[in-house]
Write an enzyme that holds these catalytic residues in place. Structure first.
Site, short mmCIF file in Angstrom:
data_model
loop_
_atom_site.label_atom_id
_atom_site.label_comp_id
_atom_site.label_asym_id
_atom_site.label_seq_id
_atom_site.Cartn_x
_atom_site.Cartn_y
_atom_site.Cartn_z
N LYS A 1 -1.88 3.04 -0.81
CA LYS A 1 -1.36 4.00 0.16
C LYS A 1 -2.08 5.36 0.11
O LYS A 1 -3.13 5.49 0.69
CB LYS A 1 0.16 4.11 0.04
CG LYS A 1 0.84 2.82 0.56
CD LYS A 1 2.26 3.01 1.03
CE LYS A 1 2.72 1.85 1.89
NZ LYS A 1 3.28 0.71 1.15
N PHE B 1 9.37 -4.77 -3.06
CA PHE B 1 8.35 -5.11 -2.07
C PHE B 1 6.97 -4.97 -2.71
O PHE B 1 6.66 -3.92 -3.26
CB PHE B 1 8.43 -4.21 -0.84
CG PHE B 1 7.41 -4.57 0.21
CD1 PHE B 1 7.63 -5.64 1.07
CD2 PHE B 1 6.21 -3.88 0.31
CE1 PHE B 1 6.67 -6.01 2.02
CE2 PHE B 1 5.25 -4.24 1.25
CZ PHE B 1 5.48 -5.31 2.10
N ASP C 1 4.38 -1.29 -9.91
CA ASP C 1 3.80 -1.17 -8.58
C ASP C 1 4.03 0.27 -8.13
O ASP C 1 5.14 0.64 -7.76
CB ASP C 1 4.47 -2.17 -7.63
CG ASP C 1 3.90 -2.10 -6.22
OD1 ASP C 1 3.26 -1.08 -5.88
OD2 ASP C 1 4.10 -3.06 -5.46
C1 LIG Z 1 3.10 -0.79 1.00
C2 LIG Z 1 3.37 -1.42 -0.30
C3 LIG Z 1 2.63 -2.53 -0.74
C4 LIG Z 1 1.62 -3.23 0.14
O1 LIG Z 1 0.54 -2.42 0.42
P1 LIG Z 1 -0.47 -2.84 1.60
O2 LIG Z 1 -1.55 -1.80 1.53
O3 LIG Z 1 0.30 -2.83 2.87
O4 LIG Z 1 -0.98 -4.19 1.27
C5 LIG Z 1 2.88 -3.01 -2.00
N1 LIG Z 1 3.80 -2.45 -2.81
C6 LIG Z 1 4.52 -1.37 -2.41
C7 LIG Z 1 5.51 -0.79 -3.35
C8 LIG Z 1 4.35 -0.84 -1.14
O5 LIG Z 1 5.09 0.20 -0.74
#
Ligand SMILES: *Cc1c(COP(=O)(O)O)cnc(C)c1O
Length: 403
Positions: A252, A138, A223
């Site tokens: 986050k 994700f 990520d």
């Molecule tokens: C939450 C998340 C995102 C997206 O972050 P947003 O601040 O909602 O745009 C991207 N990558 C990972 C791994 C995430 O957990």
């Protein structure tokens, strides 16, 4: 889980906000690892705002930093230099890859910046543009990041997706090798797939991807939006594997509750973007940067990250006992305080509803995994209380299987 309309706030949100979220309780206040509804009833919060308020709600040092900065300067834009921005960028280099950063407002935006960086680098290194991403990953909800996401549920209906992404399977190094072509610029991965079901990458895989990227002369990108910032018991998820990516993203928990994202690059990649390559009006907002600096200070002062492995182990042991007791539970997985309780059937929503009735909030990670993201400074006592509520919920939902 279903949308609930228990009060005026719920009705307002449901009537006037687009229907993009499944929401349950109404929350009006938070303190530490607890949040409160309008009637003053408390919940133990093992969502931490989806891993955002890593120091719990309203940590005094974060509140103070936000207040002070708000009184001093809320926004000046990237036309000018601002002290908090410079200080945070330096901090990120120290805790990151020793290079420079680009500041954004969210995880998706940080990933957009990373994708653009990889493409710009690739355009200057043999016309490479493709990014190999993992199935089950994700990376966000913008068009580029949902195209990079290896889950069709976020992509359906948004065709044509952005070209330039290929997919491989986590923990299958040969699938990554097979996906790499002469057009490949980078391999992108989460060291622990969080939204995708709390699935850790194996050591063999992550070190193998690093070696493969070196062999092919392409970039390794991580990520760290969810598995970073101490969540797994090290500052960054990749540190469990003894490798460094060429660039990675954070968001986050980075802003202590305020919207903040960052792309952190190695020294070698720090000069790829130049004036006009990328930008953001709000990115590196001084209030968010001040909050983030406070988070890093508390991390150091209170040895937050150092304490995560023991807290995670304590919580896992409790969950493991339930796995042994209930046939409907598959396993406990994850690292540190990013923990998934995997079910054999897609009944995570039912279990979450029942836990909430008992006073505990947690997340899903797909329909078959309950994901726990307690604050990193949660106490053993709170974890124990949470485990009891989980036990009660399990006995209600799966009681028939109790031995
Ligand atoms: C939450 C998340 C995102 C997206 O972050 P947003 O601040 O909602 O745009 C991207 N990558 C990972 C791994 C995430 O957990």
């Amino acid at each position: 889980m279903s949308n609930e309309r228990n009060d005026e706030t719920a009705a307002l949100c449901a009537d006037w906000q687009m229907d993009t979220y499944t929401r349950t309780a109404t929350i009006v206040k938070g303190r530490g690892s607890r949040v409160f509804n309008p009637k003053g009833q408390q919940y133990l919060d093992f969502t931490s705002g989806i891993s955002v308020v890593a120091l719990g709600h309203a940590h005094p040092a974060v509140v103070e930093a936000i207040k002070t900065q708000a009184e001093t300067l809320v926004h000046s834009s990237n036309l000018f230099y601002t002290p908090q921005v410079g200080l945070l960028a330096k901090k990120l280099s120290e805790v990151g890859l020793g290079g420079k950063c680009f500041l954004a407002n969210s995880g998706a935006e940080a990933n957009e910046a990373m994708i653009k960086l990889a493409r710009l680098w690739g355009s200057r290194n043999g016309g490479r543009y493709e990014i190999v991403s993992m199935r089950g990953s994700f990376h966000g909800r913008t068009l580029a990041t949902l195209s990079a996401t290896g889950q069709s549920k976020v992509q359906t209906g948004f065709d044509p997706l952005m070209p330039g992404f290929a997919f491989a399977t986590l923990n299958d190094l040969e699938s990554v090798r097979a996906a790499i072509t002469e057009k490949t610029a980078a391999v992108l991965l989460e060291c622990i797939q969080a939204e995708g079901g709390v699935v850790p990458a194996t050591e063999e895989f992550v070190t193998g991807v690093r070696a493969l990227c070196d062999e092919k002369g392409i970039l390794m990108l991580c990520d760290e939006v969810q598995c970073g910032m101490g969540r797994t018991g090290k500052m960054w998820g990749f540190q469990h594997y003894g490798v460094e990516p060429d660039a990675f993203t954070s968001a986050k928990a980075l802003g202590g509750g305020l919207p903040l994202g960052a792309l952190l690059a190695s020294k070698a990649l720090s000069g790829v973007f130049g004036p006009g390559s990328h930008g953001s009006t709000f990115g590196g907002n001084p209030v968010a940067c001040a909050a983030s600096l406070a988070v890093f200070k508390v991390f150091e002062d209170e040895k937050i990250v150092e304490n995560v492995p023991a807290l995670g182990e304590f919580f896992r042991r409790g969950l493991q006992q339930y796995v042994e007791k209930y046939d409907d539970l598959l396993e406990v997985r994850g690292k540190g305080l990013l923990i998934g309780l995997a079910l054999k059937e897609p009944r995570a929503g039912e279990l979450l509803d029942e836990m909430r009735l008992n006073g505990l909030l947690a997340c899903k990670a797909g329909d078959s995994v309950v994901r726990f993201l307690p604050p990193l400074n949660v106490t053993e006592k709170d974890l124990e209380e949470g485990l009891e509520m989980i036990g009660d919920a399990l006995s209600t939902v799966f009681g028939g299987d109790e031995e």
